[in-house]
Design an enzyme around this catalytic site. Sequence first.
Site, PDB file in Angstrom:
ATOM      1  N   ARG A  43       8.698   8.052   8.641  1.00  0.00           N
ATOM      2  CA  ARG A  43       9.085   7.321   7.418  1.00  0.00           C
ATOM      3  C   ARG A  43       9.572   8.271   6.327  1.00  0.00           C
ATOM      4  O   ARG A  43      10.371   7.877   5.468  1.00  0.00           O
ATOM      5  CB  ARG A  43       7.891   6.489   6.925  1.00  0.00           C
ATOM      6  CG  ARG A  43       8.220   5.508   5.789  1.00  0.00           C
ATOM      7  CD  ARG A  43       7.074   4.538   5.577  1.00  0.00           C
ATOM      8  NE  ARG A  43       7.342   3.505   4.575  1.00  0.00           N
ATOM      9  CZ  ARG A  43       6.881   3.536   3.320  1.00  0.00           C
ATOM     10  NH1 ARG A  43       6.139   4.539   2.912  1.00  0.00           N
ATOM     11  NH2 ARG A  43       7.155   2.560   2.483  1.00  0.00           N
ATOM     12  N   ILE A  69      11.847   0.846  -0.570  1.00  0.00           N
ATOM     13  CA  ILE A  69      11.512   0.833   0.856  1.00  0.00           C
ATOM     14  C   ILE A  69      10.224   0.023   0.948  1.00  0.00           C
ATOM     15  O   ILE A  69       9.300   0.220   0.161  1.00  0.00           O
ATOM     16  CB  ILE A  69      11.343   2.262   1.428  1.00  0.00           C
ATOM     17  CG1 ILE A  69      10.958   2.237   2.922  1.00  0.00           C
ATOM     18  CG2 ILE A  69      10.329   3.103   0.658  1.00  0.00           C
ATOM     19  CD1 ILE A  69      10.988   3.635   3.590  1.00  0.00           C
ATOM     20  N   SER A  70      10.166  -0.913   1.893  1.00  0.00           N
ATOM     21  CA  SER A  70       8.998  -1.787   1.991  1.00  0.00           C
ATOM     22  C   SER A  70       7.762  -1.001   2.384  1.00  0.00           C
ATOM     23  O   SER A  70       7.830   0.029   3.052  1.00  0.00           O
ATOM     24  CB  SER A  70       9.241  -2.896   3.010  1.00  0.00           C
ATOM     25  OG  SER A  70      10.320  -3.692   2.626  1.00  0.00           O
ATOM     26  N   GLN A  71       6.636  -1.545   1.983  1.00  0.00           N
ATOM     27  CA  GLN A  71       5.323  -1.004   2.310  1.00  0.00           C
ATOM     28  C   GLN A  71       5.130  -1.041   3.839  1.00  0.00           C
ATOM     29  O   GLN A  71       5.502  -2.029   4.472  1.00  0.00           O
ATOM     30  CB  GLN A  71       4.374  -1.969   1.613  1.00  0.00           C
ATOM     31  CG  GLN A  71       2.953  -1.739   1.705  1.00  0.00           C
ATOM     32  CD  GLN A  71       2.189  -3.013   1.291  1.00  0.00           C
ATOM     33  OE1 GLN A  71       2.775  -4.050   0.957  1.00  0.00           O
ATOM     34  NE2 GLN A  71       0.900  -2.909   1.333  1.00  0.00           N
TER      35      GLN A  71
END
Length: 223
Positions: A43, A69-71
């Site tokens: 990530r 950016i999504s969790q």
Amino acid sequence: MSSTALRGIGMTSQRTRERMLTRLSEKGIRDETVLTALGAIPRHIFVDEALSSRAYEDGSLPIGFGQTISQPYIVARMTEILRNGQPLGKVLEIGTGCGYQTAVLSKVAKEVYSVERIRPLLMKARNHLRELKLSNIKLKHADGSMGIPEMAPFDGIIVTAAARQIPQELLEQLAVGGRMVIPVGTDEQVLYLIEHIKTAAGSEFRQNKLEAVKFVPLLGGTN
Ligand code: SAH
């Protein structure tokens, strides 16, 4: 080696990623295929270097252009819902952002199409995905609310920005037997699962409300 470089290695190592997976299973992610996919995607390469030490914390992070950016939890959860314990064929993602969810999807689906309305973000995503040599992904610069009619139907559709209402175009592009996960709402948002179910008379859409979520809005047009 400088201490900064050492810290960088520590925070982005395989062990750090494994700790993230442990936290995700503690939070309720059960699908091993999904956990393996998140474990396989670094990530930290999807965020700016200055933020890389926070890449494996379970939070969203800024990626520029007012987007995030999504969790990891939400990426895992939406992928788990979409998969429903089965291999995925052709998947459509709306809202590529930096491409992290796209990369995770590429590990659990045969083909992934992803649409982003902000061109510089799409270019960033393209670079990240190229670096990882993921070859079953096609990116498109467009307003994703329209879907990609020429590539439909899709076995799965995942929308990673909050819609005011479920776009009709996307429903029309969902294969019978397919599933769509989509956050709906403005201030208060709820994650929906839409199932396209075969019936004696043809097919119907079944809506399931899942959980409260927080996404950037799904906007019209391109940038
Ligand atoms: N999937 C990303 C989440 C990115 S945030 C991840 O893995 O982290 C949501 C993204 O949706 C933003 O980049 C935003 O620009 C994009 N977006 C918003 N409305 C859109 C639309 N109508 N079509 C395509 N992308 C859209």
